[in-house]
Design an enzyme around this catalytic site. Sequence first.
Site, PDB file in Angstrom:
ATOM      1  N   ASP A   1      -6.821   4.140  -4.605  1.00 10.98           N
ATOM      2  CA  ASP A   1      -7.440   4.083  -3.280  1.00 10.98           C
ATOM      3  C   ASP A   1      -8.094   5.451  -3.063  1.00 10.98           C
ATOM      4  O   ASP A   1      -8.395   6.139  -4.054  1.00 10.98           O
ATOM      5  CB  ASP A   1      -6.384   3.747  -2.207  1.00 10.98           C
ATOM      6  CG  ASP A   1      -7.022   3.383  -0.873  1.00 10.98           C
ATOM      7  OD1 ASP A   1      -7.560   2.270  -0.752  1.00 10.98           O
ATOM      8  OD2 ASP A   1      -7.011   4.205   0.061  1.00 10.98           O
TER       9      ASP A   1
ATOM     10  N   LYS B   1       0.863  -1.194   0.000  1.00 10.98           N
ATOM     11  CA  LYS B   1       0.000   0.000   0.000  1.00 10.98           C
ATOM     12  C   LYS B   1       0.882   1.221   0.000  1.00 10.98           C
ATOM     13  O   LYS B   1       2.007   1.203   0.534  1.00 10.98           O
ATOM     14  CB  LYS B   1      -0.884   0.025   1.250  1.00 10.98           C
ATOM     15  CG  LYS B   1      -2.136   0.850   1.083  1.00 10.98           C
ATOM     16  CD  LYS B   1      -3.199   0.085   0.325  1.00 10.98           C
ATOM     17  CE  LYS B   1      -4.525   0.785   0.274  1.00 10.98           C
ATOM     18  NZ  LYS B   1      -5.607  -0.113  -0.121  1.00 10.98           N
TER      19      LYS B   1
END
Length: 420
Positions: A147, A107
């Site tokens: 995201d 991430k």
Amino acid sequence: MAEAANPFSSLQEQVDDAVGYVSGIDDGVLNRLKHPERVLEANLTVEMDDGGLEVFKAFRSQFNGDRGPYKGGIRYHPNVSRDEVKALSGWMVYKCAVVDIPYGGGKGGIVIDPSEYTADELERITRAFAAELRPLIGADRDIPAPDVNTGQREMNWIKDSYETLEGTTAPGVVTGKAIDSGGSAGRVEATGRSTMLTAREAFSYLDRDISDATVAVQGYGNAGSVTAQLLSEEFGASIVAVSDSSGAIYDPDGFDAVAVEEFKHETGSVEGYVGAVEEITNEELLTLDVDLLVPAALENAIDADIASDVQADVIAEAANGPITPDADDVLAERDVMVVPDILANAGGVTVSYFEWVQNRQRFYWTEQRVNDELERVITDAFDGLVSAYEEKDLPTLRVAAYVVAIERVARAFEQAGSWP
Ligand code: NAD
């Protein structure tokens, strides 16, 4: 938002809660499963439109690559932090394992409020980040995706930066691209689609009819608005409350989910929507007397205090980490069924996987094929969780999800043997 639990501590607690039910796991492996392999921290120096320079902190955490390339989104938000990125990258590991797709977890994020920058500035910031990421990413190494506050546009920029620097074409280096840049049909709707599918499975497990359900959705962005639209279109469920960072709106007779989305698209928020009977607070939304609650904003939305007032029977976590560990305990005691994030929102990464497969094959599927394959993956994974939950007599579906996922990751690590 409620209590500011550290998301990385929440992740570690979730792993600890599950490990007690996994037999024969070595302490060293357990420790490995609670820490990222590495975290890049970069300071991006970027020229603004007025010629001045600004520095932005950026991170990329590669949590675990035992089952395949690191995989996970890139978030642009003022609250991005090293610990948040570490937690989100760990959740990606377990998410990919729970739906059994061949990826590890990663991430990234930039500490930025993108609404304060022009498109040209955001492009330069994104390309500066892509240059930092270049040695780490690649279709077989680490594959970013959208995201919060990033989407097709940012993925197209990262892909183009990478391809330019590498002197090649590499559509599989990122997923969530626009269709003309190698994206997949069905990707934009995939996260909301998996939340809808898991809600359907949860209601069926409880022998309840989802077409009668009333629904509240916190966070009417990509994940939340698609979930609402699909629940309403596919089953006729009634979307009685929705919210975003500006506030929440309520109509006991149910909203037209598409019209609210169009209104938000035009005005930037759900507040002021003409069909609303009442404007309420985000906290009131979370504790409304509804059948299904869909938290689809950010982490820590539901703490123990809010959890004790939740009236929904089922919660499907479209967001990552919206329920704190303390709140989870309260909800379990109160018999609220929580479909955990690592399954409920796994549609995004699952269709990212399909996009990557299509990029590698240079052969593109129809939207119907994408949706059918997604439904198979999500319903199989739901059945796998329910089997583990019942057979091992586990306390919650979340624990079941981590047990299934941890077993898969630990097996991959053990089968690889030790190096060096
Ligand atoms: P998004 O930016 O499209 O939407 C987020 C929404 O939440 C926005 O409408 C924003 O106004 C709202 N919001 C922010 N703070 C809020 C608050 N305090 N109260 C109420 N609403 C608030 O982002 P998204 O892509 O829909 O992501 C939402 C969540 O879903 C995140 O946790 C993300 O990690 C998770 N998720 C998204 C995907 C995906 O493919 N988009 C995949 C997996 C998980």
